[in-house]
Write a protein that holds these residues in place. Structure first.
Motif, PDB file in Angstrom:
ATOM      1  N   TRP A  69       0.872  -1.331  -0.038  1.00  0.00           N
ATOM      2  CA  TRP A  69      -0.008  -0.085  -0.161  1.00  0.00           C
ATOM      3  C   TRP A  69       0.899   1.223  -0.154  1.00  0.00           C
ATOM      4  O   TRP A  69       0.675   2.221  -0.855  1.00  0.00           O
ATOM      5  N   ASN A  79       3.105   1.416  -3.225  1.00  0.00           N
ATOM      6  CA  ASN A  79       2.595   2.188  -4.331  1.00  0.00           C
ATOM      7  C   ASN A  79       2.089   3.776  -4.232  1.00  0.00           C
ATOM      8  O   ASN A  79       1.781   4.207  -5.242  1.00  0.00           O
ATOM      9  N   CYS A  82      -8.595   5.132  -2.431  1.00  0.00           N
ATOM     10  CA  CYS A  82      -7.907   4.038  -2.977  1.00  0.00           C
ATOM     11  C   CYS A  82      -8.734   2.844  -3.020  1.00  0.00           C
ATOM     12  O   CYS A  82      -9.810   2.914  -2.781  1.00  0.00           O
ATOM     13  N   GLN A  83      -8.271   1.659  -3.632  1.00  0.00           N
ATOM     14  CA  GLN A  83      -9.292   0.630  -3.947  1.00  0.00           C
ATOM     15  C   GLN A  83      -9.472  -0.110  -2.541  1.00  0.00           C
ATOM     16  O   GLN A  83      -8.339  -0.341  -1.616  1.00  0.00           O
ATOM     17  N   ASP A  93      -9.613   5.058 -12.238  1.00  0.00           N
ATOM     18  CA  ASP A  93      -8.670   5.752 -13.227  1.00  0.00           C
ATOM     19  C   ASP A  93      -9.563   7.223 -13.694  1.00  0.00           C
ATOM     20  O   ASP A  93      -8.931   8.098 -14.426  1.00  0.00           O
ATOM     21  N   ASN A 106      -5.902   5.935  -6.052  1.00  0.00           N
ATOM     22  CA  ASN A 106      -5.009   5.334  -6.346  1.00  0.00           C
ATOM     23  C   ASN A 106      -5.310   3.767  -6.505  1.00  0.00           C
ATOM     24  O   ASN A 106      -5.704   3.111  -5.424  1.00  0.00           O
ATOM     25  N   ARG A 107      -5.526   3.303  -7.369  1.00  0.00           N
ATOM     26  CA  ARG A 107      -6.002   1.768  -7.793  1.00  0.00           C
ATOM     27  C   ARG A 107      -4.977   0.869  -7.255  1.00  0.00           C
ATOM     28  O   ARG A 107      -5.738  -0.133  -6.875  1.00  0.00           O
ATOM     29  N   ARG A 108      -3.753   1.240  -7.165  1.00  0.00           N
ATOM     30  CA  ARG A 108      -2.827   0.032  -6.915  1.00  0.00           C
ATOM     31  C   ARG A 108      -2.697  -0.046  -5.527  1.00  0.00           C
ATOM     32  O   ARG A 108      -2.166  -1.156  -5.103  1.00  0.00           O
ATOM     33  N   SER A 109      -2.946   1.026  -4.634  1.00  0.00           N
ATOM     34  CA  SER A 109      -2.913   0.528  -3.028  1.00  0.00           C
ATOM     35  C   SER A 109      -4.378   0.352  -2.721  1.00  0.00           C
ATOM     36  O   SER A 109      -5.298   0.969  -2.941  1.00  0.00           O
TER      37      SER A 109
END
Length: 218
Positions: free
Chosen positions: A98, A101, A114-115, A145, A199-202
């Motif tokens: 988390w 990223n 975030c996700q 995004d 932030n989709r990656r965290s």
């Protein structure tokens, strides 16, 4: 402004210490050089076995005004020492990457999400969602995004990320209590004045069954 220093601001009723321990452990495993964990609730745990240098416990008398979550979150924001605030309820644990990223993520934001995932693994639809766009329902899940429709944005109060100076300039409305759409009022008030991103990656994950999933399986 950077993404390096973090205050994790957690409202809790201390009803499940095992769950809190999992949260603390997940934050520590992120290996953030400068961070702190703040809990606010009615119990004072500062002198028990949970005491540690990275944790602060803030006592709050719930009998003054039951459900006064707006006051508690404003207290946390004022008490925090770092610029990046994670405002959260006591059932979110962090994926190991988390923080890493976020180091690769844009630093150009004021309010962020975030996700988020339910304990079932399904997406929490309110993690990045619209509130009042014509033709869409409330808490309408948006592609992570898509940062171009924040004029319709709603940030659920259970978990959001914000710069400390924004929270100090735009505190939650303390006239409102938990479940009185206090997060909706705040979202609509700030969304056109600050840069909001996701932030989709965290990823964070619930570590309890959530009421939005319906009755918990026996």
């Amino acid at each position: 402004m950077s993404n390096k220093d973090w205050s994790f601001c957690i409202t809790t009723d201390y009803s499940n210490l095992k769950r809190l321990s999992e949260i603390r452990h997940s934050i520590r495993e992120l290996n953030i050089p400068n961070y702190e964990i703040l809990f606010i609730g009615e119990k004072d745990l500062s002198k028990n076995r949970f005491r540690s240098p990275d944790v602060r416990y803030i006592y709050f008398d719930e009998s003054v005004r039951p459900g006064w979550i707006t006051k508690k979150k404003n207290i946390l924001a004022n008490a925090a020492q770092y610029e990046n605030l994670v405002m959260m309820h006591d059932y979110h644990v962090f994926d190991p990457d988390w923080y890493r990223n976020f180091l690769d993520f844009t630093e150009d934001w004021d309010i962020c999400s975030c996700q988020q995932r339910f304990i079932t693994g399904d997406r929490v639809p309110m993690d990045w969602s619209l509130w009042d766009k014509p033709g869409c329902g409330r808490a309408w899940g948006l592609d992570y995004d898509n940062w171009g429709e924040t004029q319709y944005m709603y940030l659920a109060g259970a978990f959001f990320i914000v710069k400390r100076d924004v929270m100090l300039k735009e505190p939650l409305n303390e006239d409102l209590l938990w479940n009185q759409e206090e997060d909706v009022e705040w979202s609509l008030r700030v969304r056109n004045n600050y840069r909001m991103v996701c932030n989709r990656r965290s990823i964070v994950r619930h570590n309890k069954w959530h009421r939005h999933l319906g009755p918990e399986p026996s």
